[in-house]
Motif scaffolding. Structure first.
Motif, PDB file in Angstrom:
ATOM      1  N   LEU A  16       7.105  -8.308   3.767  1.00  9.35           N
ATOM      2  CA  LEU A  16       8.181  -7.315   3.879  1.00  9.35           C
ATOM      3  C   LEU A  16       7.763  -5.996   3.242  1.00  9.35           C
ATOM      4  O   LEU A  16       8.072  -4.918   3.771  1.00  9.35           O
ATOM      5  CB  LEU A  16       9.454  -7.853   3.222  1.00  9.35           C
ATOM      6  CG  LEU A  16      10.691  -6.953   3.305  1.00  9.35           C
ATOM      7  CD1 LEU A  16      11.034  -6.621   4.749  1.00  9.35           C
ATOM      8  CD2 LEU A  16      11.880  -7.627   2.609  1.00  9.35           C
ATOM      9  N   MET A  17       7.037  -6.059   2.130  1.00 12.29           N
ATOM     10  CA  MET A  17       6.537  -4.844   1.489  1.00 12.29           C
ATOM     11  C   MET A  17       5.621  -4.083   2.434  1.00 12.29           C
ATOM     12  O   MET A  17       5.713  -2.857   2.552  1.00 12.29           O
ATOM     13  CB  MET A  17       5.790  -5.195   0.202  1.00 12.29           C
ATOM     14  CG  MET A  17       5.186  -3.993  -0.516  1.00 12.29           C
ATOM     15  SD  MET A  17       4.293  -4.416  -2.044  1.00 12.29           S
ATOM     16  CE  MET A  17       2.884  -5.330  -1.382  1.00 12.29           C
ATOM     17  N   PHE A  18       4.747  -4.812   3.126  1.00 11.35           N
ATOM     18  CA  PHE A  18       3.830  -4.158   4.053  1.00 11.35           C
ATOM     19  C   PHE A  18       4.584  -3.493   5.203  1.00 11.35           C
ATOM     20  O   PHE A  18       4.283  -2.357   5.582  1.00 11.35           O
ATOM     21  CB  PHE A  18       2.827  -5.170   4.615  1.00 11.35           C
ATOM     22  CG  PHE A  18       1.886  -4.586   5.625  1.00 11.35           C
ATOM     23  CD1 PHE A  18       0.758  -3.895   5.211  1.00 11.35           C
ATOM     24  CD2 PHE A  18       2.135  -4.706   6.986  1.00 11.35           C
ATOM     25  CE1 PHE A  18      -0.110  -3.333   6.138  1.00 11.35           C
ATOM     26  CE2 PHE A  18       1.269  -4.138   7.918  1.00 11.35           C
ATOM     27  CZ  PHE A  18       0.152  -3.454   7.496  1.00 11.35           C
ATOM     28  N   VAL A  19       5.568  -4.191   5.751  1.00 12.62           N
ATOM     29  CA  VAL A  19       6.337  -3.632   6.867  1.00 12.62           C
ATOM     30  C   VAL A  19       7.059  -2.360   6.438  1.00 12.62           C
ATOM     31  O   VAL A  19       7.046  -1.342   7.150  1.00 12.62           O
ATOM     32  CB  VAL A  19       7.347  -4.667   7.397  1.00 12.62           C
ATOM     33  CG1 VAL A  19       8.300  -4.030   8.405  1.00 12.62           C
ATOM     34  CG2 VAL A  19       6.615  -5.846   8.041  1.00 12.62           C
ATOM     35  N   LEU A  20       7.669  -2.381   5.263  1.00 14.07           N
ATOM     36  CA  LEU A  20       8.372  -1.197   4.772  1.00 14.07           C
ATOM     37  C   LEU A  20       7.395  -0.080   4.419  1.00 14.07           C
ATOM     38  O   LEU A  20       7.696   1.100   4.614  1.00 14.07           O
ATOM     39  CB  LEU A  20       9.228  -1.552   3.557  1.00 14.07           C
ATOM     40  CG  LEU A  20      10.452  -2.419   3.859  1.00 14.07           C
ATOM     41  CD1 LEU A  20      11.128  -2.858   2.572  1.00 14.07           C
ATOM     42  CD2 LEU A  20      11.449  -1.665   4.739  1.00 14.07           C
ATOM     43  N   PHE A  21       6.215  -0.449   3.913  1.00 11.97           N
ATOM     44  CA  PHE A  21       5.208   0.565   3.616  1.00 11.97           C
ATOM     45  C   PHE A  21       4.752   1.252   4.895  1.00 11.97           C
ATOM     46  O   PHE A  21       4.460   2.455   4.885  1.00 11.97           O
ATOM     47  CB  PHE A  21       4.016  -0.053   2.888  1.00 11.97           C
ATOM     48  CG  PHE A  21       2.969   0.946   2.495  1.00 11.97           C
ATOM     49  CD1 PHE A  21       3.169   1.795   1.423  1.00 11.97           C
ATOM     50  CD2 PHE A  21       1.777   1.053   3.207  1.00 11.97           C
ATOM     51  CE1 PHE A  21       2.208   2.735   1.056  1.00 11.97           C
ATOM     52  CE2 PHE A  21       0.815   1.986   2.852  1.00 11.97           C
ATOM     53  CZ  PHE A  21       1.031   2.830   1.775  1.00 11.97           C
ATOM     54  N   LEU A  22       4.692   0.509   5.995  1.00 11.24           N
ATOM     55  CA  LEU A  22       4.355   1.125   7.271  1.00 11.24           C
ATOM     56  C   LEU A  22       5.366   2.215   7.627  1.00 11.24           C
ATOM     57  O   LEU A  22       5.020   3.203   8.278  1.00 11.24           O
ATOM     58  CB  LEU A  22       4.317   0.073   8.383  1.00 11.24           C
ATOM     59  CG  LEU A  22       3.042  -0.752   8.509  1.00 11.24           C
ATOM     60  CD1 LEU A  22       3.138  -1.664   9.728  1.00 11.24           C
ATOM     61  CD2 LEU A  22       1.806   0.131   8.612  1.00 11.24           C
TER      62      LEU A  22
END
Length: 217
Positions: free
Chosen positions: A62-68
């Protein structure tokens, strides 16, 4: 000349940033709990060892998706320009807060741009290595050699990411006004002119912005 503050970050951008920050700390703490037995006590923050093992990869994903979301919003502002190389050569003046003779820069200085791309690289390594070692779903598709390499890469990327975030926090506190910009979105014109002159010229050209600063009182 108008003294109206300048909008640096919208509410949506600030929300995106703080959600990533919260997930970073949660994923980081849960990752440390799984990294070494001496830190396993941190798993109590997530309901114990089994829940920590379950939640950690989902929080990281989820962190990666939001960082995108941040990458999509800000990647153009983090492309290097000619002035950035000259700025880096005179970074000692910036550190001493003597910015006379330092070339004007855009919305982000070269240090911030380097941090941005470092964070993206670390996030990508964490994502792909995390998939390889995610036992519940994917690790059975990889050999033991690939899994061992992925574990090492995952730890190294996490280490670099943590150091980068520490630098990010320190720089945000050191440059007064940066933290406030990510809290309420606005910066003063003097701050924008001093630290990001090219961006200041861009956003004030024609004074066409219709955004209004929040009312006080």
């Amino acid at each position: 000349m108008s003294d109206k503050p300048i909008l640096r970050y919208t509410a949506s951008q600030r929300t995106n940033h703080w959600l990533v920050a919260i997930l970073f700390f949660m994923a980081g703490l849960s990752g440390l709990a799984l990294f070494h037995p001496s830190l396993f006590w941190l798993s109590q923050l997530f309901g114990g060892g089994p829940w920590t093992r379950i939640l950690h990869p989902f929080m990281g994903l989820l962190m990666f998706v939001l960082f995108l979301g941040l990458v999509i919003r800000f990647w153009r502002a983090n492309v290097f320009i000619a002035n950035d190389r000259l700025w880096l050569k005179r970074v000692d003046r910036v550190i001493r807060n003597e910015e006379q003779g330092v070339p004007p820069i855009g919305k982000y200085n070269p240090g911030q741009k380097l941090l941005f791309w470092t964070l993206l690289a670390c996030m990508l390594v964490l994502l792909f290595s995390g998939v390889v070692i995610w036992r519940a779903y994917f690790s059975q598709y990889f050999g033991i050699g690939s899994i061992r390499l992925a574990v090492v890469l995952h730890a190294l990327a996490a280490f670099v990411l943590v150091l980068s975030i520490i630098v990010h926090i320190y720089a945000g506190i050191w440059i007064k006004g940066s933290v406030g910009a990510m809290l309420h979105g606005w910066v003063s014109r003097a701050w924008a002119r001093k630290h990001h002159e090219l961006w200041y010229r861009e956003v004030t050209r024609g004074e066409t912005s219709t955004a209004e600063p929040p009312k006080k009182g």
